[in-house]
Design a protein around this motif. Sequence first.
Motif, PDB file in Angstrom:
ATOM      1  N   CYS A 261       0.840  -1.213   0.000  1.00  0.00           N
ATOM      2  CA  CYS A 261       0.000   0.000   0.000  1.00  0.00           C
ATOM      3  C   CYS A 261       0.866   1.251   0.000  1.00  0.00           C
ATOM      4  O   CYS A 261       0.624   2.194  -0.771  1.00  0.00           O
ATOM      5  CB  CYS A 261      -0.937   0.007   1.216  1.00  0.00           C
ATOM      6  SG  CYS A 261      -2.358  -1.099   1.095  1.00  0.00           S
ATOM      7  N   ARG A 262       1.849   1.273   0.862  1.00  0.00           N
ATOM      8  CA  ARG A 262       2.731   2.444   0.922  1.00  0.00           C
ATOM      9  C   ARG A 262       3.558   2.583  -0.353  1.00  0.00           C
ATOM     10  O   ARG A 262       3.799   3.697  -0.828  1.00  0.00           O
ATOM     11  CB  ARG A 262       3.637   2.345   2.144  1.00  0.00           C
ATOM     12  CG  ARG A 262       2.888   2.441   3.471  1.00  0.00           C
ATOM     13  CD  ARG A 262       3.829   2.615   4.636  1.00  0.00           C
ATOM     14  NE  ARG A 262       3.123   2.655   5.902  1.00  0.00           N
ATOM     15  CZ  ARG A 262       2.472   3.720   6.358  1.00  0.00           C
ATOM     16  NH1 ARG A 262       2.447   4.831   5.632  1.00  0.00           N
ATOM     17  NH2 ARG A 262       1.855   3.673   7.517  1.00  0.00           N
ATOM     18  N   ARG A 263       3.956   1.458  -0.909  1.00  0.00           N
ATOM     19  CA  ARG A 263       4.764   1.485  -2.113  1.00  0.00           C
ATOM     20  C   ARG A 263       3.983   2.032  -3.306  1.00  0.00           C
ATOM     21  O   ARG A 263       4.489   2.879  -4.062  1.00  0.00           O
ATOM     22  CB  ARG A 263       5.255   0.066  -2.421  1.00  0.00           C
ATOM     23  CG  ARG A 263       6.046  -0.060  -3.721  1.00  0.00           C
ATOM     24  CD  ARG A 263       6.332  -1.517  -4.030  1.00  0.00           C
ATOM     25  NE  ARG A 263       6.934  -1.673  -5.341  1.00  0.00           N
ATOM     26  CZ  ARG A 263       6.957  -2.807  -6.028  1.00  0.00           C
ATOM     27  NH1 ARG A 263       6.394  -3.890  -5.511  1.00  0.00           N
ATOM     28  NH2 ARG A 263       7.533  -2.869  -7.198  1.00  0.00           N
ATOM     29  N   HIS A 264       2.741   1.571  -3.484  1.00  0.00           N
ATOM     30  CA  HIS A 264       1.972   1.942  -4.667  1.00  0.00           C
ATOM     31  C   HIS A 264       1.082   3.161  -4.460  1.00  0.00           C
ATOM     32  O   HIS A 264       0.828   3.908  -5.412  1.00  0.00           O
ATOM     33  CB  HIS A 264       1.097   0.761  -5.113  1.00  0.00           C
ATOM     34  CG  HIS A 264       1.863  -0.389  -5.664  1.00  0.00           C
ATOM     35  ND1 HIS A 264       2.434  -0.369  -6.918  1.00  0.00           N
ATOM     36  CD2 HIS A 264       2.156  -1.606  -5.130  1.00  0.00           C
ATOM     37  CE1 HIS A 264       3.054  -1.519  -7.143  1.00  0.00           C
ATOM     38  NE2 HIS A 264       2.893  -2.288  -6.073  1.00  0.00           N
ATOM     39  N   LEU A 265       0.595   3.354  -3.234  1.00  0.00           N
ATOM     40  CA  LEU A 265      -0.407   4.387  -2.995  1.00  0.00           C
ATOM     41  C   LEU A 265       0.073   5.523  -2.106  1.00  0.00           C
ATOM     42  O   LEU A 265      -0.572   6.570  -2.018  1.00  0.00           O
ATOM     43  CB  LEU A 265      -1.665   3.755  -2.369  1.00  0.00           C
ATOM     44  CG  LEU A 265      -2.258   2.572  -3.136  1.00  0.00           C
ATOM     45  CD1 LEU A 265      -3.326   1.890  -2.301  1.00  0.00           C
ATOM     46  CD2 LEU A 265      -2.834   3.038  -4.469  1.00  0.00           C
TER      47      LEU A 265
ATOM     48  N   GLY B 277      -0.892   3.959   4.152  1.00  0.00           N
ATOM     49  CA  GLY B 277      -1.042   2.666   4.787  1.00  0.00           C
ATOM     50  C   GLY B 277      -2.505   2.265   4.895  1.00  0.00           C
ATOM     51  O   GLY B 277      -3.400   3.066   4.606  1.00  0.00           O
ATOM     52  N   PRO B 278      -2.791   1.033   5.310  1.00  0.00           N
ATOM     53  CA  PRO B 278      -4.178   0.569   5.433  1.00  0.00           C
ATOM     54  C   PRO B 278      -5.042   1.449   6.327  1.00  0.00           C
ATOM     55  O   PRO B 278      -6.218   1.673   6.026  1.00  0.00           O
ATOM     56  CB  PRO B 278      -4.011  -0.839   6.017  1.00  0.00           C
ATOM     57  CG  PRO B 278      -2.670  -1.289   5.550  1.00  0.00           C
ATOM     58  CD  PRO B 278      -1.825  -0.050   5.574  1.00  0.00           C
ATOM     59  N   HIS B 279      -4.484   1.942   7.427  1.00  0.00           N
ATOM     60  CA  HIS B 279      -5.282   2.762   8.340  1.00  0.00           C
ATOM     61  C   HIS B 279      -5.776   4.028   7.645  1.00  0.00           C
ATOM     62  O   HIS B 279      -6.957   4.410   7.776  1.00  0.00           O
ATOM     63  CB  HIS B 279      -4.453   3.134   9.569  1.00  0.00           C
ATOM     64  CG  HIS B 279      -5.240   3.850  10.626  1.00  0.00           C
ATOM     65  ND1 HIS B 279      -5.398   5.233  10.610  1.00  0.00           N
ATOM     66  CD2 HIS B 279      -5.930   3.401  11.707  1.00  0.00           C
ATOM     67  CE1 HIS B 279      -6.145   5.592  11.631  1.00  0.00           C
ATOM     68  NE2 HIS B 279      -6.471   4.511  12.322  1.00  0.00           N
ATOM     69  N   ALA B 280      -4.922   4.698   6.896  1.00  0.00           N
ATOM     70  CA  ALA B 280      -5.318   5.915   6.187  1.00  0.00           C
ATOM     71  C   ALA B 280      -6.325   5.607   5.086  1.00  0.00           C
ATOM     72  O   ALA B 280      -7.273   6.380   4.858  1.00  0.00           O
ATOM     73  CB  ALA B 280      -4.090   6.604   5.597  1.00  0.00           C
ATOM     74  N   LEU B 281      -6.152   4.493   4.399  1.00  0.00           N
ATOM     75  CA  LEU B 281      -7.097   4.105   3.348  1.00  0.00           C
ATOM     76  C   LEU B 281      -8.478   3.840   3.925  1.00  0.00           C
ATOM     77  O   LEU B 281      -9.496   4.262   3.356  1.00  0.00           O
ATOM     78  CB  LEU B 281      -6.584   2.859   2.615  1.00  0.00           C
ATOM     79  CG  LEU B 281      -5.319   3.042   1.768  1.00  0.00           C
ATOM     80  CD1 LEU B 281      -4.806   1.697   1.283  1.00  0.00           C
ATOM     81  CD2 LEU B 281      -5.596   3.963   0.579  1.00  0.00           C
ATOM     82  N   ILE B 282      -8.517   3.150   5.068  1.00  0.00           N
ATOM     83  CA  ILE B 282      -9.790   2.879   5.742  1.00  0.00           C
ATOM     84  C   ILE B 282     -10.446   4.187   6.168  1.00  0.00           C
ATOM     85  O   ILE B 282     -11.652   4.405   5.965  1.00  0.00           O
ATOM     86  CB  ILE B 282      -9.572   1.971   6.962  1.00  0.00           C
ATOM     87  CG1 ILE B 282      -9.228   0.543   6.523  1.00  0.00           C
ATOM     88  CG2 ILE B 282     -10.796   1.973   7.871  1.00  0.00           C
ATOM     89  CD1 ILE B 282     -10.393  -0.253   5.994  1.00  0.00           C
ATOM     90  N   SER B 283      -9.675   5.075   6.762  1.00  0.00           N
ATOM     91  CA  SER B 283     -10.203   6.348   7.237  1.00  0.00           C
ATOM     92  C   SER B 283     -10.796   7.165   6.092  1.00  0.00           C
ATOM     93  O   SER B 283     -11.891   7.728   6.212  1.00  0.00           O
ATOM     94  CB  SER B 283      -9.105   7.152   7.935  1.00  0.00           C
ATOM     95  OG  SER B 283      -9.605   8.374   8.422  1.00  0.00           O
ATOM     96  N   ASN B 284     -10.085   7.221   4.953  1.00  0.00           N
ATOM     97  CA  ASN B 284     -10.587   7.970   3.801  1.00  0.00           C
ATOM     98  C   ASN B 284     -11.876   7.357   3.262  1.00  0.00           C
ATOM     99  O   ASN B 284     -12.821   8.080   2.900  1.00  0.00           O
ATOM    100  CB  ASN B 284      -9.530   8.010   2.697  1.00  0.00           C
ATOM    101  CG  ASN B 284      -8.342   8.869   3.069  1.00  0.00           C
ATOM    102  OD1 ASN B 284      -8.390   9.662   4.006  1.00  0.00           O
ATOM    103  ND2 ASN B 284      -7.236   8.708   2.342  1.00  0.00           N
ATOM    104  N   ALA B 285     -11.920   6.015   3.189  1.00  0.00           N
ATOM    105  CA  ALA B 285     -13.113   5.345   2.682  1.00  0.00           C
ATOM    106  C   ALA B 285     -14.302   5.554   3.619  1.00  0.00           C
ATOM    107  O   ALA B 285     -15.442   5.730   3.175  1.00  0.00           O
ATOM    108  CB  ALA B 285     -12.838   3.848   2.505  1.00  0.00           C
ATOM    109  N   ARG B 286     -14.054   5.532   4.917  1.00  0.00           N
ATOM    110  CA  ARG B 286     -15.128   5.792   5.883  1.00  0.00           C
ATOM    111  C   ARG B 286     -15.703   7.193   5.705  1.00  0.00           C
ATOM    112  O   ARG B 286     -16.924   7.386   5.752  1.00  0.00           O
ATOM    113  CB  ARG B 286     -14.593   5.622   7.305  1.00  0.00           C
ATOM    114  CG  ARG B 286     -14.413   4.175   7.747  1.00  0.00           C
ATOM    115  CD  ARG B 286     -13.698   4.100   9.072  1.00  0.00           C
ATOM    116  NE  ARG B 286     -13.755   2.748   9.629  1.00  0.00           N
ATOM    117  CZ  ARG B 286     -13.067   2.341  10.688  1.00  0.00           C
ATOM    118  NH1 ARG B 286     -12.254   3.200  11.302  1.00  0.00           N
ATOM    119  NH2 ARG B 286     -13.180   1.110  11.134  1.00  0.00           N
TER     120      ARG B 286
END
Length: 277
Positions: free
Chosen positions: A211-215, A218-227
């Motif tokens: 996630c950090r490499r491509h985006l 990290g997972p926590h930030a991705l979850i927070s944004n999606a929420r």
Amino acid sequence: MPHPIKLLWQDRSSRGEGIELIRIACKRGALLYEHTHDYPEVFWIEEGTCLHRINGGEDILSAGAIVFIRPFDTHQLLAAGVGGFTLCNFTLNPILTQLFTKRHPGDWDACWYPKGQPPRTSQATPAQMGRLKTLYSEVAEGNRDSLELEHFLTRLIRLFRPRMATGQEGIIPDWLIRALDSLNDSEVLRDGVPGFIKAAGHSHEHVTRECRRHLGLGPHALISNARMELAGRLLQQTQLTVEAIAEHCGYASTARFYVNFQRIHNQSPKRYRTVKQ
């Protein structure tokens, strides 16, 4: 609670059709009983908001949501917002779809996920919704035979199969694209990072690294944004309370939800709803 009813293709079609379709509005209450079936289907929400009970869980679907239902899924749709909802539903001949999957197994699995995973739920873009409406009209005016089914599946899968996407370090792996798509599932959001890691199908360390490499996140930030994205849609399209939306998006604390929402949107949830509705 009564057992789910089972819908059979032979009861829906007696002339060898390849595909059946319906557009239906549900103003309040439930659309059918909880049910399963012996055929795959796909539906999308054209207008409004509904509660989707699926395989023992619940998901709130707003306009633009598209869900790929497998024969073994058990589900039910209920009106969740003011004015109910309108959906377009396509049921697919199980024998003909089996022949299609043998020719295009990877493409089929990209939309109708294999058993052991939740059904794919995606949020269509305005452009995709426009193409879906065109596809609905084409099928409605066609013969609904095996050729029509082939045309429909080819167009639909091309529209929603994961595309080769590039990130900061080249092409994003298919498993990560699928995991990112799972963030449209509110059950995954409620589970948080563990739910995302499970959808990815790899170790926590590997998922975080990729996630950090491509985006760059990290997972926590991705979850927070999606929420926050889901919360915005629910505030705009439903009359659910802020507390209910916070819980649905996976926040155990409404206060924490308020803080995060203010940080992302620069306004309170109630103010956001007033402006957007």
